[in-house]
Structure formats: C-alpha cells, structure tokens
Motif scaffolding. Structure first.
Motif, PDB file in Angstrom:
ATOM      1  N   CYS A  40       0.671  -1.222   0.051  1.00 29.27           N
ATOM      2  CA  CYS A  40      -0.029   0.035   0.142  1.00 29.27           C
ATOM      3  C   CYS A  40       0.830   1.142   0.136  1.00 29.27           C
ATOM      4  O   CYS A  40       0.513   2.389  -0.557  1.00 29.27           O
ATOM      5  N   HIS A  41       1.916   1.292   0.683  1.00 27.62           N
ATOM      6  CA  HIS A  41       2.907   2.386   0.973  1.00 27.62           C
ATOM      7  C   HIS A  41       3.677   2.793  -0.507  1.00 27.62           C
ATOM      8  O   HIS A  41       3.713   3.843  -1.093  1.00 27.62           O
TER       9      HIS A  41
ATOM     10  N   GLU B 152       0.764   4.247  -2.825  1.00 25.32           N
ATOM     11  CA  GLU B 152       0.474   5.243  -2.527  1.00 25.32           C
ATOM     12  C   GLU B 152       1.459   6.484  -3.204  1.00 25.32           C
ATOM     13  O   GLU B 152       1.150   7.328  -3.625  1.00 25.32           O
TER      14      GLU B 152
ATOM     15  N   ARG C  29       0.626   6.564  -6.821  1.00 26.53           N
ATOM     16  CA  ARG C  29      -0.430   7.382  -7.205  1.00 26.53           C
ATOM     17  C   ARG C  29      -0.369   8.894  -7.000  1.00 26.53           C
ATOM     18  O   ARG C  29      -0.971   9.777  -7.907  1.00 26.53           O
TER      19      ARG C  29
END
Length: 279
Positions: free
Chosen positions: A183-184, A187, A190
């Motif tokens: 997820c890091h 992120e 993104r």
C-alpha cells in the motif's frame, strides 16, 4: 569536463573535504583530468570526490597530500568524512544516493530500501542478523527510514524502480506487513512521487537475472552504478560499465508491466494480503 557546483562546507565533513580538494587542485593549477593522471584514477573520480559523491579513502588522501603539497591535511580529515551510520559496504552508496538527481534501480529479491516501511525494514534487518539485540535492529531501521526521507522532497531525486514479482510475493514479516508495504508503494506511485514497474514471472528470461543494480545520476558529477551482494557492494564509474547498465535497465523496462498495470497489480496483491490475514 564541467566543474562541480560550489559546495556548502557546513553541510557535512565530506562537503568540506570536497571543497578543500577543489581549492587545493585549482591552487596547484591542475584540472581534474591532470590530477587524476597523477593519482592513476579518472578525472571523473576526482570530480566525484569534489562533489562529495565518492568517499575519500586513506590511500587516496595520502597521494593527494603528496601531489598537492598539503602536508597531511587530507590524511587527517578523511577519517572524519568517512564516518557513517550505514554498514561499511553500503556507506558510500548511501551517501551518493542522498546527492543523486535521479535513481534507476532493479530490485530482484526485496522491496528497495527507499520504498520500505519500518515494519518491512525491521523484518529484513532481523533476517540479516538474527542474533543481534533489538536495539541494534532499531538503529538499522532508523537509518533506513532516514534514507527514505529523500522522498519527502516533492520532485528530487527522480526514482524509477523495476521490482521483480518475486520481491512482492515473498512474505516478509507476515501478510499484514506485506499489505502495508505494498500500500505504501502504491501511495507513492499514485501521487506521482515514484515510477514503479513490476517485472512479472511470465516475462521469462531477462537481462538482469544475475542480480540487482542501481544507477545514480548527478547534476554535477558523472553517474555511478552500485552493485550489491550479501554483505558486500561496490560503486563503479567506468563509462563502459555505466553504459551497459543503462542498456540493461532499458531492456528491463521494456520487459516489465507498464506503470499503470504495475500499480493495479500491486494494489490487488495488497488487498489479497490483507484479506488473507483477516478472512
């Protein structure tokens, strides 16, 4: 060869040493190439010393004092400039990384250090050193997190990494840790802070199957390539080696998924890890 930009001597011992080397060289009326010839190194190596992207070793410091007539100045001061919180084999690369304008890295086996979360870094450091005290592990994790602060700057360095699918599939620290780690990365991708591509298993044989590689580009010094193994590493500035590694990296980018498809895969894998941990 373009000369290095002015350094801030107060920023670090290495910046001070580089500024003093540049001053002593120019006072002696020597170009970087001419000084390099007397030291049996390249002019670009001298430029990297002056820019602070290369560590001054004791034998080089001794030769500089002899050639430039600086008594024992560089010998006395190279030790202070060499002190580092990082392992010896990685210290010079970490310090060069901090000055890089652009970094291209292929990571075959684990998530690159600049993209690691604390929990993932802790699991990696513990695997490397299973018998050391917890406080030593925490020092290593803190140093790795300090490196990652490079990405707090909104634009520099430009980081483009190709991560092998194997690094994302290896459950390091548990599935919750992996979910957080992926997820890091997602992120950062993104918000356009990094460019990430995944080299999938079905890409088959590729140009970098023998190991990892990192190419660092600088505004005021020639590029460097860092090769890393188990407990060892080396920096290379030979133009032929740099040219070959750049070609290899282009081949990797061509074999990898696009950034958009890579992001979709990373986010899907993060969800899988999270759901497997919490059915």
């Amino acid at each position: 060869m373009a000369g290095p930009k002015d350094l801030d001597p107060s920023s670090s011992p290495r910046a001070l040493l580089g500024a003093e080397l540049r001053h002593a060289r120019e006072k002696a009326g020597l170009s970087q190439e001419e000084l390099g010839q007397r030291l049996f190194v390249s002019g670009s190596f001298v430029g990297q010393l002056e820019a602070g992207t290369r560590r001054m070793q004791a034998d080089v410091a001794r030769q500089l004092d002899e050639v430039l007539g600086t008594e024992d100045f560089f010998q006395r001061n190279c030790g202070a400039a060499a002190k580092s919180k990082y392992p010896e084999h990685f210290a010079e690369a970490a310090e060069a990384e901090a000055r890089a304008a652009a970094i291209s890295q292929y990571a075959p086996l684990l998530i690159p250090g600049l993209l690691q979360t604390p929990a993932y870094a802790r699991a990696v450091c513990r695997a490397y050193q299973p018998t050391v005290p917890d406080e030593e592990i925490e020092k290593l994790v803190a140093a790795r997190r300090e490196r990652a602060r490079l990405l707090d700057d909104p634009t520099e360095p430009m980081l483009w990494t190709v991560i092998d699918e194997a690094a994302l599939r290896r459950v390091t620290g548990g599935r919750t840790v992996m979910a957080e780690a992926l997820c890091h990365i997602a992120e950062l991708a993104r918000r356009s802070r990094v460019i990430v591509q995944v080299l999938p298993f079905d890409a088959g044989a590729h140009a970098a199957m023998e190991g990892s590689t990192k190419i660092m580009e600088f505004e005021d010094a020639p590029p460097l390539v860092y090769f890393e193994g188990v407990g060892t590493g080396r920096l290379e500035d030979d133009p032929a080696i740099v040219r070959h590694q750049r070609f290899t990296y282009r081949l990797l980018m061509a074999s990898a998924l696009s950034p958009q498809k890579s992001l979709a895969l990373i986010e899907a894998m993060a969800q899988d890890y999270a759901h497997e941990e919490h059915p």
